[in-house]
Design a protein around this motif. Structure first.
Motif, PDB file in Angstrom:
ATOM      1  N   THR A   1       5.481  -1.396  -8.036  1.00 15.60           N
ATOM      2  CA  THR A   1       5.716  -1.744  -6.636  1.00 15.60           C
ATOM      3  C   THR A   1       4.442  -1.963  -5.838  1.00 15.60           C
ATOM      4  OG1 THR A   1       5.779   0.600  -6.022  1.00 15.60           O
ATOM      5  CG2 THR A   1       7.883  -0.445  -6.618  1.00 15.60           C
ATOM      6  N   GLY A   2       3.286  -1.530  -6.377  1.00 15.38           N
ATOM      7  CA  GLY A   2       2.049  -1.610  -5.614  1.00 15.38           C
ATOM      8  C   GLY A   2       2.013  -0.631  -4.458  1.00 15.38           C
ATOM      9  N   ARG A   3       2.785   0.455  -4.581  1.00 17.60           N
ATOM     10  CA  ARG A   3       2.829   1.489  -3.552  1.00 17.60           C
ATOM     11  C   ARG A   3       2.466   2.833  -4.175  1.00 17.60           C
ATOM     12  NH1 ARG A   3       2.837  -2.497  -1.273  1.00 17.60           N
ATOM     13  NH2 ARG A   3       4.199  -3.282   0.380  1.00 17.60           N
ATOM     14  N   PRO A   4       1.671   3.658  -3.495  1.00 19.83           N
ATOM     15  CA  PRO A   4       1.366   4.973  -4.043  1.00 19.83           C
ATOM     16  C   PRO A   4       2.648   5.798  -4.153  1.00 19.83           C
ATOM     17  CG  PRO A   4       0.703   4.852  -1.745  1.00 19.83           C
ATOM     18  CD  PRO A   4       1.104   3.468  -2.138  1.00 19.83           C
ATOM     19  N   MET A   5       2.641   6.723  -5.103  1.00 20.34           N
ATOM     20  CA  MET A   5       3.829   7.558  -5.279  1.00 20.34           C
ATOM     21  C   MET A   5       3.426   9.004  -5.459  1.00 20.34           C
ATOM     22  SD  MET A   5       7.189   7.099  -7.611  1.00 20.34           S
ATOM     23  CE  MET A   5       8.472   8.360  -7.568  1.00 20.34           C
TER      24      MET A   5
ATOM     25  N   SER B   1      -1.971   1.314  -7.934  1.00 23.19           N
ATOM     26  CA  SER B   1      -2.111   0.635  -9.229  1.00 23.19           C
ATOM     27  C   SER B   1      -1.649   1.520 -10.380  1.00 23.19           C
ATOM     28  CB  SER B   1      -3.559   0.210  -9.465  1.00 23.19           C
ATOM     29  OG  SER B   1      -3.979  -0.713  -8.478  1.00 23.19           O
ATOM     30  N   GLY B   2      -1.106   2.667 -10.056  1.00 21.90           N
ATOM     31  CA  GLY B   2      -0.650   3.593 -11.092  1.00 21.90           C
ATOM     32  C   GLY B   2      -1.706   4.583 -11.524  1.00 21.90           C
ATOM     33  N   GLU B   3      -2.896   4.543 -10.876  1.00 16.46           N
ATOM     34  CA  GLU B   3      -3.963   5.472 -11.249  1.00 16.46           C
ATOM     35  C   GLU B   3      -3.693   6.859 -10.648  1.00 16.46           C
ATOM     36  OE1 GLU B   3      -5.292   3.850  -7.250  1.00 16.46           O
ATOM     37  OE2 GLU B   3      -4.100   3.215  -8.991  1.00 16.46           O
TER      38      GLU B   3
END
Length: 204
Positions: A103-107, A122-124
């Motif tokens: 999604t290009g959103r932090p989680m 970015s999933g980092e």
């Protein structure tokens, strides 16, 4: 309210047929109530978050819809005490990295029991994780992001289209192989019989 319930843990699918599972295990004695729609919450200072509950982080379409609706941060709350001493808490937390990258959103994956972790757009991974042996709270600086990823824009149809193309290719190649096998010449050393020839019969 949670929309995607855990099969047998929070509801029994086709209970009229599979209800016997409650007598031999720890299946849900009654079905929990499902939520009806996803929501994006305004938490102040112009920040909008998209909440999910536990098992829902396994479904990419849910995080996609939240991002489409304007969520700037995805947040999953969870409690995996039933799986505390297994590989499940680690795997559950890792799903947040996938949802962030899609999604290009932090989680933020926040747990009462389990593994808590934060992932950037970015999933980092951001900072260190809190494992199943931790009993504490941590504050993280969460980087925000804008823009729309291909997955949020197009959804699952490119994947479905690729599967259809693959299926069509398999059918085409299978039909071609069958056609080649049927038209293959007979092996050498075995001359073809003419219409008036018949196999020799053994003498009496």
């Amino acid at each position: 309210d949670k929309m995607r319930l855990v099969p047998f843990g929070e509801y029994v699918p086709a209970r009229s047929l599979l209800g016997w599972a409650t007598s031999v295990g720890k299946a849900a004695g009654e079905d929990r109530m499902r939520g009806t729609e996803q929501v994006v919450m305004d938490v102040g200072h112009g920040l909008r978050i998209g909440p999910m509950v536990c098992f829902e982080s396994a479904f990419p379409d849910m995080s996609r819809h939240l991002a489409e609706d304007g969520a700037e941060v995805l947040l999953a709350q969870s409690s995996t005490s039933s799986f505390q001493h297994s590989w499940a808490p680690e795997q559950h937390a890792s799903l947040a990295a996938l949802r962030a990258a899609e999604t290009g959103r932090p989680m933020v994956h926040a747990t009462l029991t389990g593994v808590s972790a934060v992932y950037g757009p970015s999933g980092e991974r951001i900072g260190s994780r809190l494992g199943t042996d931790a009993s504490e709270a941590t504050v993280y600086e969460v980087p925000l992001a804008t823009g729309v990823t291909p997955y949020v824009r197009f959804g699952d149809w490119p994947v479905h289209g690729a599967l259809l193309v693959l299926a069509a290719l398999c059918l085409t190649e299978g039909a071609r192989a069958l056609r080649v096998r049927r038209s293959a010449p007979e092996p050498p050393g075995q001359p073809a019989r003419t219409a008036h020839e018949s196999p020799a019969r053994p003498g009496r």
